[in-house]
Every structure is written in structure tokens, then in C-alpha cells.
Design a protein around this motif. Structure first.
Motif, PDB file in Angstrom:
ATOM      1  N   ALA A  91      -4.140   2.007   3.089  1.00 53.92           N
ATOM      2  CA  ALA A  91      -3.338   0.798   3.231  1.00 53.92           C
ATOM      3  C   ALA A  91      -3.492   0.210   4.631  1.00 53.92           C
ATOM      4  CB  ALA A  91      -1.864   1.105   2.948  1.00 53.92           C
ATOM      5  N   ARG A  92      -3.477   1.093   5.644  1.00 55.19           N
ATOM      6  CA  ARG A  92      -3.624   0.610   7.019  1.00 55.19           C
ATOM      7  C   ARG A  92      -5.036   0.092   7.272  1.00 55.19           C
ATOM      8  NH1 ARG A  92      -0.937   5.433   7.905  1.00 55.19           N
ATOM      9  NH2 ARG A  92      -2.784   6.413   8.859  1.00 55.19           N
ATOM     10  N   ARG A  93      -6.026   0.815   6.750  1.00 53.53           N
ATOM     11  CA  ARG A  93      -7.410   0.404   6.946  1.00 53.53           C
ATOM     12  C   ARG A  93      -7.701  -0.961   6.319  1.00 53.53           C
ATOM     13  NH1 ARG A  93     -11.054   2.351  10.654  1.00 53.53           N
ATOM     14  NH2 ARG A  93     -10.724   4.583  10.960  1.00 53.53           N
ATOM     15  N   MET A  94      -7.158  -1.179   5.122  1.00 58.48           N
ATOM     16  CA  MET A  94      -7.431  -2.402   4.368  1.00 58.48           C
ATOM     17  C   MET A  94      -6.460  -3.525   4.714  1.00 58.48           C
ATOM     18  SD  MET A  94      -7.991  -0.373   0.768  1.00 58.48           S
ATOM     19  CE  MET A  94      -7.991  -1.856  -0.230  1.00 58.48           C
ATOM     20  N   LYS A  95      -5.501  -3.224   5.620  1.00 61.49           N
ATOM     21  CA  LYS A  95      -4.463  -4.188   5.992  1.00 61.49           C
ATOM     22  C   LYS A  95      -3.700  -4.675   4.763  1.00 61.49           C
ATOM     23  CE  LYS A  95      -7.031  -5.786  10.032  1.00 61.49           C
ATOM     24  NZ  LYS A  95      -6.261  -4.951  10.969  1.00 61.49           N
ATOM     25  N   VAL A  96      -3.454  -3.726   3.852  1.00 65.65           N
ATOM     26  CA  VAL A  96      -2.687  -4.014   2.632  1.00 65.65           C
ATOM     27  C   VAL A  96      -1.311  -3.383   2.776  1.00 65.65           C
ATOM     28  CG1 VAL A  96      -2.535  -3.553   0.147  1.00 65.65           C
ATOM     29  CG2 VAL A  96      -4.728  -4.132   1.182  1.00 65.65           C
ATOM     30  N   PRO A  97      -0.239  -4.091   2.400  1.00 69.45           N
ATOM     31  CA  PRO A  97       1.103  -3.506   2.493  1.00 69.45           C
ATOM     32  C   PRO A  97       1.199  -2.216   1.687  1.00 69.45           C
ATOM     33  CG  PRO A  97       1.230  -5.851   2.068  1.00 69.45           C
ATOM     34  CD  PRO A  97      -0.218  -5.464   1.911  1.00 69.45           C
ATOM     35  N   GLU A  98       1.889  -1.216   2.238  1.00 67.87           N
ATOM     36  CA  GLU A  98       2.011   0.070   1.547  1.00 67.87           C
ATOM     37  C   GLU A  98       2.716  -0.081   0.197  1.00 67.87           C
ATOM     38  OE1 GLU A  98       3.833   2.788   4.272  1.00 67.87           O
ATOM     39  OE2 GLU A  98       1.898   3.383   5.112  1.00 67.87           O
ATOM     40  N   ILE A  99       3.602  -1.076   0.058  1.00 73.44           N
ATOM     41  CA  ILE A  99       4.301  -1.281  -1.212  1.00 73.44           C
ATOM     42  C   ILE A  99       3.291  -1.595  -2.314  1.00 73.44           C
ATOM     43  CG2 ILE A  99       4.724  -3.716  -0.644  1.00 73.44           C
ATOM     44  CD1 ILE A  99       6.871  -1.449  -2.901  1.00 73.44           C
ATOM     45  N   VAL A 100       2.220  -2.336  -1.980  1.00 68.36           N
ATOM     46  CA  VAL A 100       1.208  -2.681  -2.986  1.00 68.36           C
ATOM     47  C   VAL A 100       0.399  -1.450  -3.357  1.00 68.36           C
ATOM     48  CG1 VAL A 100      -0.827  -4.088  -3.459  1.00 68.36           C
ATOM     49  CG2 VAL A 100       1.102  -5.070  -2.234  1.00 68.36           C
ATOM     50  N   ILE A 101       0.062  -0.601  -2.365  1.00 68.58           N
ATOM     51  CA  ILE A 101      -0.627   0.656  -2.650  1.00 68.58           C
ATOM     52  C   ILE A 101       0.230   1.507  -3.587  1.00 68.58           C
ATOM     53  CG2 ILE A 101      -1.511   2.807  -1.667  1.00 68.58           C
ATOM     54  CD1 ILE A 101      -3.246   0.430  -1.004  1.00 68.58           C
ATOM     55  N   GLY A 102       1.534   1.549  -3.329  1.00 74.22           N
ATOM     56  CA  GLY A 102       2.436   2.319  -4.185  1.00 74.22           C
ATOM     57  C   GLY A 102       2.509   1.757  -5.591  1.00 74.22           C
ATOM     58  N   LEU A 103       2.517   0.417  -5.692  1.00 68.78           N
ATOM     59  CA  LEU A 103       2.637  -0.237  -6.996  1.00 68.78           C
ATOM     60  C   LEU A 103       1.375  -0.115  -7.840  1.00 68.78           C
ATOM     61  CD1 LEU A 103       4.469  -3.538  -5.950  1.00 68.78           C
ATOM     62  CD2 LEU A 103       5.339  -1.864  -7.590  1.00 68.78           C
ATOM     63  N   THR A 104       0.241   0.145  -7.217  1.00 66.76           N
ATOM     64  CA  THR A 104      -1.025   0.143  -7.952  1.00 66.76           C
ATOM     65  C   THR A 104      -1.708   1.510  -7.944  1.00 66.76           C
ATOM     66  OG1 THR A 104      -2.113  -0.719  -5.947  1.00 66.76           O
ATOM     67  CG2 THR A 104      -1.398  -2.328  -7.595  1.00 66.76           C
ATOM     68  N   ILE A 105      -2.389   1.859  -6.834  1.00 68.59           N
ATOM     69  CA  ILE A 105      -3.188   3.086  -6.794  1.00 68.59           C
ATOM     70  C   ILE A 105      -2.337   4.332  -7.056  1.00 68.59           C
ATOM     71  CG2 ILE A 105      -4.640   4.561  -5.344  1.00 68.59           C
ATOM     72  CD1 ILE A 105      -5.518   2.028  -3.865  1.00 68.59           C
ATOM     73  N   VAL A 106      -1.250   4.474  -6.277  1.00 66.93           N
ATOM     74  CA  VAL A 106      -0.410   5.666  -6.419  1.00 66.93           C
ATOM     75  C   VAL A 106       0.267   5.695  -7.783  1.00 66.93           C
ATOM     76  CG1 VAL A 106       1.532   6.959  -5.448  1.00 66.93           C
ATOM     77  CG2 VAL A 106      -0.048   5.769  -3.929  1.00 66.93           C
ATOM     78  N   ALA A 107       0.798   4.548  -8.224  1.00 65.95           N
ATOM     79  CA  ALA A 107       1.479   4.484  -9.518  1.00 65.95           C
ATOM     80  C   ALA A 107       0.524   4.805 -10.658  1.00 65.95           C
ATOM     81  CB  ALA A 107       2.094   3.099  -9.716  1.00 65.95           C
ATOM     82  N   ALA A 108      -0.703   4.278 -10.586  1.00 65.06           N
ATOM     83  CA  ALA A 108      -1.690   4.551 -11.641  1.00 65.06           C
ATOM     84  C   ALA A 108      -2.029   6.033 -11.694  1.00 65.06           C
ATOM     85  CB  ALA A 108      -2.946   3.718 -11.403  1.00 65.06           C
TER      86      ALA A 108
END
Length: 320
Positions: free
Chosen positions: A30-47
Motif C-alpha cells: 500500500a505504501r509502495r503503490m501510494k494506495v490507501p490501506e483501506i483499499v488494500i483491505g477492501l480488495t487484496i486482503v478481503a479477497a
């Protein structure tokens, strides 16, 4: 029986280790891609953490035990909203962004409402026993999931905010972050499947119905990844991943998992009541309501959610 218990313990250990690796890897990406952690949680982690529910539901439908498939999803979502959010908030109060409260959680509420509507089959009766989730219903659920994914990434692109200020901490190499995510998901899926298989065998040997097994043992087992991931994330101060994981998993479970399962094999409902589905809806609404209080789920609110979950489990066991 002793072998079953040993394998259950091994499964839990694998899940906990997987949750730790997944949290670290997803946060780094998330930090590397400058993507909010909430989006990582909603997609990659949730999947990833929803993979056990997907596997169990599809296999259950194909084997002619739809009670287990539907009960797995309904029970998992209730488990997510009450016990997982409850435990994570008791570990550390969960700070939730206004965007999550106003946009992401409502999607999980709408997914729950849609499932109830599809289960009622025309509102002829409040009883859902004997009703079905057809292939057309499955297509509608998958369309809802597609809308959720498009919405999530559009909001991310529009906001364009980083998950953490540049230089806030030493960056993990991208390859290591990806490796941690892959290893974490592998441990989570294998460990939870090990747990579910052996726990289900123990429950079945006691004469418990498929519906109740789905709502309790299987739902609890397949939700172990979400529980471990969210609690570890909360302990490390990453409440965005913790709440994103829960909300994303709830949406994935209803829209994607039941959607795919219904398209493969229409599901007849039996053993799952309106009380069970109603509890699922109420649980996510409670998380939404608590989130409005200073955009934080406090420790006492987490304790209340946990107590409500234990009460619901007690009610299920009482009605065996």
C-alpha cells in the motif's frame, strides 16, 4: 478424535502466522503503490481471507448441501461484524475514515439487504425455508460485486492519496511485500481448510445439522483468517486494514461467493432462518452506527459487539 484436535491446533497456528505475514506485506505494498490501506483491505486482503468461504461454499453446493453454503456466508458475515470488529476494537480502538463510514460500510449494508430480498422470493412470507437462490439471483449478486469493485478503484483514483506520508518509515522492498502476501494467503487458506475439515468432522459426529454447522463451526473456521488478520492489524495500529478487511470480506462473501455458487448450482434454503439473516444485517448496521461516533469503534463498543455475538451463538446452541 485426538488427531482431529491436533490438526485443528495446527490450522490455527498457520492462520495466525499467515495473518501476520499478510498484514505486513499488504501494508508495505500500500505504501509502495501510494494506495490507501483501506483499499488494500477492501480488495487484496478481503479477497485472500475470503478464499476459504469461496472454497467451502462451492464444494458444499456441488455436494448437495446448500444449507452449509448459505449458512457459511451468513454465519461468516455475522462473525466478521460482531466478533472480529469486537475483538479488534478491544485490542485497540478502531479509527475509521469518514469515507469508509459514508461510502464503504453502506455497500456492505446494501449487500446484506439484497441477500435478504433474494431469499424472500417475492415477500409471500417472512419464512425463507424452502426458498431458493437461483442462477438469475447469482447473476444479480455478481453484477453488484462488479459495481463494488469499479466504485472502489474509481474512488481511489479520484482521491489519489497515499496510505502513509513519504518517509514515515523504512520501506519494505516490493518483492518482499509480494512474497509476504503470497505466503500469508497460502498459510491462511491451508490453515483454515485444515481447521474447517477437522472441526466439521467433529461436529457432524455429534449429529449437528448442516445449517447449524455452517452458521457456527464452518463460519467460525472460514472466518479465522479475517479474525487473525484484523486483530493483528489492530494491534499494529493499522485499523484501516482491519476494518477494510471486515467490510470487504462481507461484500465478497455475499456478492461474489454466493453469486458464483448460485450460478454453478442454484441453492435451496433450509435450516437458515430470518433470525440468522436478520442478525447478519443488524450486525453490520451496528458497526456502521458505532463508526459514526467520532469515527471510532471504542473498546466498550467492541466489547458489546462481542457479547452480542456470544448471545447469538448461545441462542443457536439452545435451539439445536
Amino acid at each position: 478424535m485426538l488427531l482431529n484436535i491436533l490438526l485443528i491446533v495446527i490450522g490455527i497456528v498457520l492462520v495466525l502466522q499467515g495473518a501476520d505475514r499478510l498484514t505486513e506485506g499488504a501494508s508495505a505494498l500500500a505504501r509502495r503503490m501510494k494506495v490507501p490501506e483501506i483499499v488494500i483491505g477492501l480488495t487484496i486482503v478481503a479477497a485472500g481471507t475470503s478464499a476459504p468461504e469461496l472454497f467451502v461454499s462451492i464444494v458444499s453446493a456441488l455436494k448437495g448441501t446448500p444449507d452449509l453454503a448459505v449458512g457459511n456466508v451468513v454465519g461468516s458475515n455475522t462473525f466478521n461484524s460482531l466478533l472480529i470488529v469486537g475483538c479488534a476494537a478491544m485490542v485497540a480502538p478502531m479509527i475509521i475514515s469518514p469515507s469508509t463510514v459514508k461510502k464503504d460500510i453502506p455497500f456492505a449494508v446494501m449487500a446484506s439487504v439484497l441477500l435478504i430480498v433474494l431469499c424472500l422470493d417475492g415477500f409471500g412470507s417472512l419464512s425463507i425455508v424452502g426458498n431458493s437462490i437461483s442462477r438469475l439471483d447469482g447473476i444479480l449478486l455478481l453484477a453488484g460485486f462488479a459495481a463494488f469493485m469499479v466504485y472502489t478503484f474509481r474512488v481511489t483514483k479520484k482521491n489519489g492519496v497515499s496510505s502513509e506520508p513519504e518517509g514515515a518509515r523504512e520501506m519494505m522492498p516490493t518483492w518482499k511485500g509480494i512474497l509476504f502476501v503470497v505466503l500469508g494467503l497460502a498459510f491462511l487458506v491451508f490453515g483454515s481448510n485444515l481447521f474447517v475439515g477437522n472441526a466439521s468432522d467433529l461436529a457432524a459426529s455429534l449429529g449437528v445439522s448442516d445449517g447449524v454447522i455452517g452458521l457456527t463451526v464452518v463460519a467460525g473456521g472460514t472466518s479465522l483468517p479475517e479474525l487473525a488478520t484484523s486483530v493483528v492489524a489492530a494491534r499494529k495500529g493499522k485499523s484501516a486494514i482491519a476494518i477494510g478487511n471486515v467490510i470487504g470480506s462481507n461484500v465478497f462473501n455475499v456478492l461474489l461467493i454466493l453469486g458464483i455458487t448460485a450460478v454453478i448450482c442454484p441453492m435451496q434454503i433450509g435450516g437458515i432462518t430470518m433470525v440468522d439473516i436478520g442478525t447478519m444485517l443488524i450486525s453490520v448496521v451496528l458497526v456502521w452506527a458505532f463508526s459514526f461516533t467520532r469515527y471510532t469503534v471504542e473498546r466498550w463498543e467492541g466489547a458489546l459487539l462481542t457479547v452480542l455475538f456470544l448471545g447469538y451463538m448461545g441462542w443457536l446452541l439452545y435451539n439445536l
